[in-house]
Scaffold this active site. Structure first.
Site, PDB file in Angstrom:
ATOM      1  N   SER A  24      50.928  79.552-103.930  1.00 15.38           N
ATOM      2  CA  SER A  24      50.019  78.398-104.017  1.00 15.38           C
ATOM      3  C   SER A  24      49.877  77.931-105.469  1.00 15.38           C
ATOM      4  O   SER A  24      49.748  78.748-106.391  1.00 15.38           O
ATOM      5  CB  SER A  24      48.633  78.789-103.488  1.00 15.38           C
ATOM      6  N   SER A  26      47.349  75.802-106.220  1.00 14.75           N
ATOM      7  CA  SER A  26      45.938  75.408-106.395  1.00 14.75           C
ATOM      8  C   SER A  26      45.294  76.116-107.585  1.00 14.75           C
ATOM      9  O   SER A  26      44.555  75.472-108.355  1.00 14.75           O
ATOM     10  CB  SER A  26      45.142  75.689-105.118  1.00 14.75           C
ATOM     11  N   LYS A  75      42.215  77.850 -91.580  1.00 17.57           N
ATOM     12  CA  LYS A  75      41.443  76.605 -91.625  1.00 17.57           C
ATOM     13  C   LYS A  75      40.548  76.390 -90.400  1.00 17.57           C
ATOM     14  O   LYS A  75      39.563  75.654 -90.468  1.00 17.57           O
ATOM     15  CB  LYS A  75      42.385  75.405 -91.784  1.00 17.57           C
ATOM     16  N   GLY A 138      45.614  73.782 -88.466  1.00 16.76           N
ATOM     17  CA  GLY A 138      44.486  73.108 -89.108  1.00 16.76           C
ATOM     18  C   GLY A 138      44.936  71.901 -89.920  1.00 16.76           C
ATOM     19  O   GLY A 138      44.278  70.859 -89.912  1.00 16.76           O
TER      20      GLY A 138
HETATM   21  P1  ATR Z   1      46.945  75.787 -90.999  1.00 16.43           P
HETATM   22  O1  ATR Z   1      45.631  75.944 -90.307  1.00 16.43           O
HETATM   23  O2  ATR Z   1      46.864  76.060 -92.458  1.00 16.43           O
HETATM   24  O3  ATR Z   1      47.628  74.502 -90.692  1.00 16.43           O
HETATM   25  P2  ATR Z   1      48.046  77.408 -88.946  1.00 16.43           P
HETATM   26  O4  ATR Z   1      46.888  77.101 -88.082  1.00 16.43           O
HETATM   27  O5  ATR Z   1      48.520  78.821 -89.019  1.00 16.43           O
HETATM   28  O6  ATR Z   1      47.816  76.983 -90.444  1.00 16.43           O
HETATM   29  O7  ATR Z   1      49.245  76.439 -88.495  1.00 16.43           O
HETATM   30  C1  ATR Z   1      50.526  76.583 -88.962  1.00 16.43           C
HETATM   31  C2  ATR Z   1      51.457  75.672 -88.170  1.00 16.43           C
HETATM   32  O8  ATR Z   1      52.810  75.963 -88.589  1.00 16.43           O
HETATM   33  C3  ATR Z   1      51.419  75.899 -86.663  1.00 16.43           C
HETATM   34  O9  ATR Z   1      51.745  74.676 -86.013  1.00 16.43           O
HETATM   35  C4  ATR Z   1      52.555  76.899 -86.450  1.00 16.43           C
HETATM   36  O10 ATR Z   1      53.123  76.898 -85.156  1.00 16.43           O
HETATM   37  P3  ATR Z   1      52.438  77.748 -83.957  1.00 16.43           P
HETATM   38  O11 ATR Z   1      51.261  76.930 -83.501  1.00 16.43           O
HETATM   39  O12 ATR Z   1      53.484  77.875 -82.941  1.00 16.43           O
HETATM   40  O13 ATR Z   1      52.019  79.059 -84.565  1.00 16.43           O
HETATM   41  C5  ATR Z   1      53.566  76.353 -87.428  1.00 16.43           C
HETATM   42  N1  ATR Z   1      54.535  77.371 -87.817  1.00 16.43           N
HETATM   43  C6  ATR Z   1      54.343  78.371 -88.708  1.00 16.43           C
HETATM   44  N2  ATR Z   1      55.463  79.108 -88.832  1.00 16.43           N
HETATM   45  C7  ATR Z   1      56.399  78.550 -87.989  1.00 16.43           C
HETATM   46  C8  ATR Z   1      57.765  78.826 -87.684  1.00 16.43           C
HETATM   47  N3  ATR Z   1      58.410  79.844 -88.271  1.00 16.43           N
HETATM   48  N4  ATR Z   1      58.389  78.028 -86.793  1.00 16.43           N
HETATM   49  C9  ATR Z   1      57.737  76.984 -86.205  1.00 16.43           C
HETATM   50  N5  ATR Z   1      56.451  76.681 -86.462  1.00 16.43           N
HETATM   51  C10 ATR Z   1      55.782  77.440 -87.353  1.00 16.43           C
END
Ligand code: ATR
Length: 295
Positions: A24, A26, A75, A138
């Protein structure tokens, strides 16, 4: 730049809460603006497991803590630990910024502002057109909210690895935005058909983020379109594999740095009531992303 430790008792503490967030930017962004304004504050990293969230949150009620950013994957889950949620964050269903108001923790969503800043130059192209959004977390919720509220597209289609979460987002937002049609795309054929008519394609997943820089949120069989707008909220690396693919077909790309700046600026103003020095923040991010670790 060294990230200052959170031990300086005389300073107000800020930080970012997430999991596996060593990449990050940030902390560097906020510590630079803190130094630019000479504020008695310090911004650190809180890389924690989900089990650690309750004790972390209760320690944040101390007066030394002014607030925090919240990122992947907390989130949404963070909301139940907070004392109050802003009206906007409640509508979105996700929080990326916490403000400690004399021991009361208030959840806000400033990602919305980051999405608005990133897409505002293209408002005319998005209005009454199709938008495809990859993800259902989120960050996706803030993106759907911002796109529907500020840019009035005709359709928003969601694509996500876990179909149930895509449906939850659609059920959450359809009643709020009746003039926008929401759908879920599952098969490659459906995704390709919609990509061919979409004005804007957005990645809101963490796929492609450092260190997994070769990963992409779409199947290699999907063909993006010439001149189409392609926005990736991932900012590190500055040009993700997804954006490289978009450039290879002469699509127009929008990187995640404006989103990082926009959400960071709003969060900083909520914590400090001071104007965010945008040019100092932009300069340090440009330096870090073009020459990380002084390499
Ligand atoms: P945030 O709240 O920060 O957005 P999150 O709720 O963990 O984080 O969401 C991450 C997103 O990235 C989700 O849409 C996740 O897909 P899933 O809902 O199937 O978990 C997606 N994501 C993360 N890693 C992934 C991967 N390797 N392939 C496809 N989608 C992925």
């Amino acid at each position: 730049m060294n990230i200052p430790k959170l031990a300086a008792e005389q300073k107000k503490h800020l930080g970012i809460i997430g999991c596996q967030i060593s990449h990050s930017l940030s902390p560097i962004m906020h510590n630079t603006v803190i130094q630019t304004l000479n504020l008695p504050m310090v911004y650190g990293v809180m890389d924690v497991t989900e089990e650690m969230l309750p004790s972390l949150i209760s320690s944040m009620r101390s007066l030394h803590f002014r607030g925090a950013n919240v990122t992947i994957p907390y989130k949404q889950i963070i909301m139940k630990y907070l004392d109050e949620i802003s009206e906007e964050a409640e509508k979105i269903g996700a929080v990326n910024t916490i403000v400690n108001n004399n021991g009361r923790l208030i959840g806000h969503n400033t990602d919305v502002w980051g999405v608005y800043l990133s897409l505002q130059p293209y408002a005319n192209e998005i209005k009454n057109n199709h938008v495809i959004i990859f993800g259902a977390g989120g960050a996706t919720k803030a993106t759907v909210f911002a796109v529907a509220k500020f840019f009035s597209p005709r359709y928003i289609s969601i694509v996500n690895r876990t179909a149930g979460k895509a449906h939850q987002i659609i059920n959450h937002f359809s009643p709020q935005y009746r003039l926008t049609k929401f759908s879920h795309l599952e098969t490659e054929l459906d995704i390709q058909r919609e990509i061919e008519v979409a004005a804007l394609v957005i990645n809101t997943t963490s796929v492609g983020m450092k260190p997994n820089i070769h990963a992409m949120p779409i199947s290699p069989n999907i063909v993006l379109q010439k001149n189409q707008l392609v926005f990736d909220i991932v900012y590190n690396p500055v040009e993700t594999s997804f954006l490289k693919l978009a450039k290879s077909v002469e699509a127009r790309t929008i990187g995640g740095v404006e989103m990082l700046l926009g959400q960071g600026a709003r969060a900083f103003e909520l914590w400090t009531h001071q104007e965010f020095p945008m040019s100092a923040a932009r300069a340090v991010l440009t330096q870090e992303l073009t020459n990380p670790n002084g390499e």
